[in-house]
Design a protein around this motif. Structure first.
Motif, PDB file in Angstrom:
ATOM      1  N   THR A  18      11.621   3.415  -7.613  1.00 48.34           N
ATOM      2  CA  THR A  18      12.620   4.296  -7.605  1.00 48.34           C
ATOM      3  C   THR A  18      14.068   3.858  -7.425  1.00 48.34           C
ATOM      4  OG1 THR A  18      12.550   5.088  -5.287  1.00 48.34           O
ATOM      5  CG2 THR A  18      10.827   6.129  -6.910  1.00 48.34           C
ATOM      6  N   PHE A  19      15.030   4.846  -7.869  1.00 48.77           N
ATOM      7  CA  PHE A  19      16.398   4.245  -7.679  1.00 48.77           C
ATOM      8  C   PHE A  19      17.032   5.330  -6.846  1.00 48.77           C
ATOM      9  CE2 PHE A  19      15.199   2.387 -11.806  1.00 48.77           C
ATOM     10  CZ  PHE A  19      15.602   0.962 -11.382  1.00 48.77           C
ATOM     11  N   GLU A  20      16.437   6.256  -6.173  1.00 48.52           N
ATOM     12  CA  GLU A  20      16.838   7.229  -5.235  1.00 48.52           C
ATOM     13  C   GLU A  20      17.262   6.268  -3.935  1.00 48.52           C
ATOM     14  OE1 GLU A  20      15.057  10.964  -4.352  1.00 48.52           O
ATOM     15  OE2 GLU A  20      13.810  10.346  -6.053  1.00 48.52           O
ATOM     16  N   VAL A  21      18.368   6.639  -3.182  1.00 50.14           N
ATOM     17  CA  VAL A  21      18.865   5.917  -2.041  1.00 50.14           C
ATOM     18  C   VAL A  21      18.499   6.913  -0.969  1.00 50.14           C
ATOM     19  CG1 VAL A  21      20.588   4.833  -0.801  1.00 50.14           C
ATOM     20  CG2 VAL A  21      20.575   4.903  -3.473  1.00 50.14           C
ATOM     21  N   TYR A  22      17.512   6.240   0.098  1.00 50.24           N
ATOM     22  CA  TYR A  22      17.307   6.874   1.221  1.00 50.24           C
ATOM     23  C   TYR A  22      17.830   6.422   2.516  1.00 50.24           C
ATOM     24  CZ  TYR A  22      13.399   8.914  -1.447  1.00 50.24           C
ATOM     25  OH  TYR A  22      12.587   9.572  -2.477  1.00 50.24           O
ATOM     26  N   ASN A  23      18.142   7.286   3.448  1.00 44.25           N
ATOM     27  CA  ASN A  23      18.613   6.712   4.738  1.00 44.25           C
ATOM     28  C   ASN A  23      17.343   6.433   5.641  1.00 44.25           C
ATOM     29  OD1 ASN A  23      17.877   9.164   6.230  1.00 44.25           O
ATOM     30  ND2 ASN A  23      20.023   9.959   5.826  1.00 44.25           N
ATOM     31  N   LYS A  24      17.449   6.001   6.927  1.00 41.51           N
ATOM     32  CA  LYS A  24      16.303   5.584   7.669  1.00 41.51           C
ATOM     33  C   LYS A  24      15.521   6.813   7.945  1.00 41.51           C
ATOM     34  CE  LYS A  24      17.456   1.297   9.971  1.00 41.51           C
ATOM     35  NZ  LYS A  24      17.588   0.806  11.416  1.00 41.51           N
ATOM     36  N   GLU A  25      16.261   7.831   8.234  1.00 39.58           N
ATOM     37  CA  GLU A  25      15.440   9.114   8.616  1.00 39.58           C
ATOM     38  C   GLU A  25      14.707   9.722   7.558  1.00 39.58           C
ATOM     39  OE1 GLU A  25      18.903   8.833   9.450  1.00 39.58           O
ATOM     40  OE2 GLU A  25      18.350   8.098  11.404  1.00 39.58           O
ATOM     41  N   GLU A  26      15.247   9.538   6.038  1.00 37.31           N
ATOM     42  CA  GLU A  26      14.696  10.100   5.241  1.00 37.31           C
ATOM     43  C   GLU A  26      13.264   9.197   4.760  1.00 37.31           C
ATOM     44  OE1 GLU A  26      18.491  11.939   2.626  1.00 37.31           O
ATOM     45  OE2 GLU A  26      18.141   9.954   2.557  1.00 37.31           O
ATOM     46  N   ILE A  27      13.685   8.035   4.820  1.00 36.63           N
ATOM     47  CA  ILE A  27      12.487   6.869   4.522  1.00 36.63           C
ATOM     48  C   ILE A  27      11.361   7.253   5.531  1.00 36.63           C
ATOM     49  CG2 ILE A  27      11.632   4.510   4.729  1.00 36.63           C
ATOM     50  CD1 ILE A  27      14.274   3.629   3.568  1.00 36.63           C
ATOM     51  N   LYS A  28      11.630   7.445   6.805  1.00 37.86           N
ATOM     52  CA  LYS A  28      10.511   7.746   8.041  1.00 37.86           C
ATOM     53  C   LYS A  28       9.763   9.116   7.239  1.00 37.86           C
ATOM     54  CE  LYS A  28       9.952   8.283  12.731  1.00 37.86           C
ATOM     55  NZ  LYS A  28      10.589   8.423  14.196  1.00 37.86           N
ATOM     56  N   ALA A  29      10.735  10.002   7.079  1.00 37.12           N
ATOM     57  CA  ALA A  29      10.017  11.376   6.522  1.00 37.12           C
ATOM     58  C   ALA A  29       9.202  11.300   5.381  1.00 37.12           C
ATOM     59  CB  ALA A  29      11.291  12.487   6.251  1.00 37.12           C
ATOM     60  N   VAL A  30       9.695  10.348   4.462  1.00 39.82           N
ATOM     61  CA  VAL A  30       8.904  10.187   2.965  1.00 39.82           C
ATOM     62  C   VAL A  30       7.519   9.425   3.502  1.00 39.82           C
ATOM     63  CG1 VAL A  30       8.832   9.122   0.857  1.00 39.82           C
ATOM     64  CG2 VAL A  30      10.833  10.290   1.409  1.00 39.82           C
ATOM     65  N   ARG A  31       7.614   8.520   4.343  1.00 39.26           N
ATOM     66  CA  ARG A  31       6.374   7.614   4.840  1.00 39.26           C
ATOM     67  C   ARG A  31       5.576   8.804   5.531  1.00 39.26           C
ATOM     68  NH1 ARG A  31       6.306   2.125   4.573  1.00 39.26           N
ATOM     69  NH2 ARG A  31       8.298   1.226   3.828  1.00 39.26           N
ATOM     70  N   LEU A  32       6.046   9.413   6.393  1.00 39.06           N
ATOM     71  CA  LEU A  32       5.045  10.321   7.208  1.00 39.06           C
ATOM     72  C   LEU A  32       4.412  11.499   6.361  1.00 39.06           C
ATOM     73  CD1 LEU A  32       4.114  11.489   9.940  1.00 39.06           C
ATOM     74  CD2 LEU A  32       6.178  12.894  10.262  1.00 39.06           C
ATOM     75  N   GLU A  33       5.305  11.716   5.265  1.00 39.30           N
ATOM     76  CA  GLU A  33       4.733  12.762   4.277  1.00 39.30           C
ATOM     77  C   GLU A  33       3.508  12.156   3.410  1.00 39.30           C
ATOM     78  OE1 GLU A  33       6.021  15.393   0.121  1.00 39.30           O
ATOM     79  OE2 GLU A  33       7.630  14.046   1.378  1.00 39.30           O
ATOM     80  N   PHE A  34       3.680  10.916   3.054  1.00 33.59           N
ATOM     81  CA  PHE A  34       2.378  10.161   2.327  1.00 33.59           C
ATOM     82  C   PHE A  34       1.362  10.014   3.130  1.00 33.59           C
ATOM     83  CE2 PHE A  34       0.319   6.455   1.531  1.00 33.59           C
ATOM     84  CZ  PHE A  34       0.142   6.627   0.246  1.00 33.59           C
ATOM     85  N   TRP A  35       1.376   9.857   4.156  1.00 30.44           N
ATOM     86  CA  TRP A  35       0.325   9.475   5.238  1.00 30.44           C
ATOM     87  C   TRP A  35      -0.285  10.835   5.603  1.00 30.44           C
ATOM     88  CZ3 TRP A  35      -1.743   4.978   4.712  1.00 30.44           C
ATOM     89  CH2 TRP A  35      -1.071   4.034   4.374  1.00 30.44           C
ATOM     90  N   GLN A  36       0.544  11.831   5.813  1.00 30.53           N
ATOM     91  CA  GLN A  36      -0.151  13.134   5.866  1.00 30.53           C
ATOM     92  C   GLN A  36      -1.171  13.797   4.815  1.00 30.53           C
ATOM     93  OE1 GLN A  36       3.399  15.337   7.181  1.00 30.53           O
ATOM     94  NE2 GLN A  36       2.895  15.158   9.383  1.00 30.53           N
ATOM     95  N   LYS A  37      -0.515  13.494   3.535  1.00 28.97           N
ATOM     96  CA  LYS A  37      -1.180  13.755   2.350  1.00 28.97           C
ATOM     97  C   LYS A  37      -2.359  13.124   2.079  1.00 28.97           C
ATOM     98  CE  LYS A  37       2.906  15.721  -0.350  1.00 28.97           C
ATOM     99  NZ  LYS A  37       2.323  17.078  -0.447  1.00 28.97           N
ATOM    100  N   LEU A  38      -2.191  11.764   2.481  1.00 24.30           N
ATOM    101  CA  LEU A  38      -3.502  11.058   2.292  1.00 24.30           C
ATOM    102  C   LEU A  38      -4.360  11.206   3.156  1.00 24.30           C
ATOM    103  CD1 LEU A  38      -4.950   8.583   1.089  1.00 24.30           C
ATOM    104  CD2 LEU A  38      -4.159   7.386   3.253  1.00 24.30           C
ATOM    105  N   ASN A  39      -4.241  11.797   4.525  1.00 22.58           N
ATOM    106  CA  ASN A  39      -4.890  12.357   5.466  1.00 22.58           C
ATOM    107  C   ASN A  39      -5.676  13.646   5.176  1.00 22.58           C
ATOM    108  OD1 ASN A  39      -6.427  12.400   8.063  1.00 22.58           O
ATOM    109  ND2 ASN A  39      -4.832  13.664   9.012  1.00 22.58           N
ATOM    110  N   ASN A  40      -4.996  14.332   4.323  1.00 27.39           N
ATOM    111  CA  ASN A  40      -5.550  15.672   3.953  1.00 27.39           C
ATOM    112  C   ASN A  40      -6.706  15.490   2.876  1.00 27.39           C
ATOM    113  OD1 ASN A  40      -4.248  17.409   5.778  1.00 27.39           O
ATOM    114  ND2 ASN A  40      -2.223  17.654   4.285  1.00 27.39           N
ATOM    115  N   ARG A  41      -6.166  14.595   2.136  1.00 23.78           N
ATOM    116  CA  ARG A  41      -7.169  14.116   0.811  1.00 23.78           C
ATOM    117  C   ARG A  41      -8.535  13.670   1.371  1.00 23.78           C
ATOM    118  NH1 ARG A  41      -4.522  11.550  -4.293  1.00 23.78           N
ATOM    119  NH2 ARG A  41      -6.682  11.830  -5.226  1.00 23.78           N
ATOM    120  N   THR A  42      -8.365  12.950   2.216  1.00 23.09           N
ATOM    121  CA  THR A  42      -9.819  12.376   2.690  1.00 23.09           C
ATOM    122  C   THR A  42     -10.577  13.368   3.685  1.00 23.09           C
ATOM    123  OG1 THR A  42      -8.912  11.819   5.158  1.00 23.09           O
ATOM    124  CG2 THR A  42      -8.677   9.938   3.377  1.00 23.09           C
ATOM    125  N   ARG A  43      -9.984  14.654   3.887  1.00 22.37           N
ATOM    126  CA  ARG A  43     -10.793  15.561   4.209  1.00 22.37           C
ATOM    127  C   ARG A  43     -11.871  16.227   2.995  1.00 22.37           C
ATOM    128  NH1 ARG A  43      -6.457  19.458   7.398  1.00 22.37           N
ATOM    129  NH2 ARG A  43      -5.795  17.826   8.590  1.00 22.37           N
TER     130      ARG A  43
END
Length: 162
Positions: A6-31
């Protein structure tokens, strides 16, 4: 074809939030995996019953990895486990269903050296368009990794000096 980066620019807090969202969605899918009956399926830092041996997901800006990681703090023990696993390579890969990457000195982003047996694909955790493909890969390959591990677990546990 979906672009890899992607060519979007994220700051540190946004990167952390996107990563957290990814892992939460993966966790939800494994249920929702067949046979789970509403219980969560945990793999990250999963207790394999063998000290210093874990099943891992690893996703960054370049790739997604599913691994059996030997990270025992004592190098001698780590290499002993890796050698035992390597001796069962044919059985392990047959149970997994495909060839894997075998690395007795895999360097993690933290600089830690571990032994890893893994499979990988291209991917970018910050590219949300790729998430469905990445999550499918992670879940599918981890089910296979767990099956392969269970096939050799008793052998790996035998004759190990704690």
């Amino acid at each position: 074809m979906i672009p890899l980066f992607t060519f979007e620019v994220y700051n540190k807090e946004e990167i952390k939030a996107v990563r957290l969202e990814f892992w939460q969605k993966l966790n939800n899918r494994t249920r929702r995996l067949p046979g789970q009956k509403g219980r969560k399926k945990y793999w990250i830092f999963d207790n394999t019953g063998i000290k210093g041996l874990d099943l891992r997901f690893d996703v960054d800006r370049q790739k997604a990895i599913v691994a059996l990681e030997i990270n025992h703090r004592k190098e001698e023990r780590r290499l002993q486990l890796y050698e035992k696993l390597e001796a069962a390579k044919t059985i392990f890969e047959e149970a997994f269903g495909e060839s894997l990457i075998w690395d007795f000195a895999y360097e993690k982003a933290t600089g830690e050296i571990v032994c890893r047996v893994y499979v990988e694909r291209e991917g970018d955790i910050l590219n949300k368009e790729l998430w469905p493909e990445i999550m499918y890969f992670l879940i599918d390959k981890m089910i296979k990794m767990e099956t392969a591990f269970l096939e050799v677990k008793d052998y790996l546990q035998s004759d190990l000096n704690e």
